[in-house]
Design an enzyme around this catalytic site. Structure first.
Site, short mmCIF file in Angstrom:
data_model
loop_
_atom_site.label_atom_id
_atom_site.label_comp_id
_atom_site.label_asym_id
_atom_site.label_seq_id
_atom_site.Cartn_x
_atom_site.Cartn_y
_atom_site.Cartn_z
N GLU A 92 0.87 -1.18 0.00
CA GLU A 92 0.00 0.00 0.00
C GLU A 92 0.90 1.22 0.00
OE1 GLU A 92 -2.52 -0.29 3.43
OE2 GLU A 92 -3.70 -1.90 2.55
N TYR A 104 7.58 1.76 -7.66
CA TYR A 104 6.86 0.49 -7.70
C TYR A 104 6.34 0.18 -9.10
CZ TYR A 104 7.12 1.13 -2.66
OH TYR A 104 7.56 1.34 -1.38
#
Length: 118
Positions: A92, A104
């Site tokens: 998250e 990411y």
């Protein structure tokens, strides 16, 4: 590294966020499923349960940010998770943390959902 060391790095890496305490890091790392990679420049904390690895947090000292150290930590985290049986990874990230999101996504992660007011 000690829980206090994690807390110090985290606080400096995320000055706008509520800092995580040494006790919180100690609690996370006390689980047999949890692990960390890194050193005094930064760290990644994760856990592997039933083939899924969750990246709990990744923090880099400000003076080492922008030099590829976060990417190296992400690779070390993934390698360690794989050794521990990970078949998939998830994490998250706050929607305003564009640096982390770019890291990411560039590593193959994708957005699967979002939470309002995260």
């Amino acid at each position: 590294m000690t829980p206090s060391g994690f807390a110090r790095i985290y606080e400096r890496a995320f000055p706008e966020s509520r800092p995580w305490s040494a006790a919180e890091f100690e609690d996370i790392l006390s689980s047999k499923h949890s692990f960390y990679v890194g050193d005094s420049r930064g760290f990644a904390v994760g856990r592997v349960i039933a083939g899924e690895s969750e990246l709990i947090t990744l923090a880099v000292e400000p003076k080492f940010q922008g030099q590829g150290f976060g990417r190296r930590l992400l690779k070390l985290y993934q390698a360690e998770a794989l050794k521990l049986g990970a078949e998939s990874y998830f994490l998250e990230v706050a929607s305003d943390n564009k640096t982390a999101i770019n890291l990411y996504i560039s590593d193959g992660y994708s957005v699967s959902s979002s939470r309002p007011n995260y």
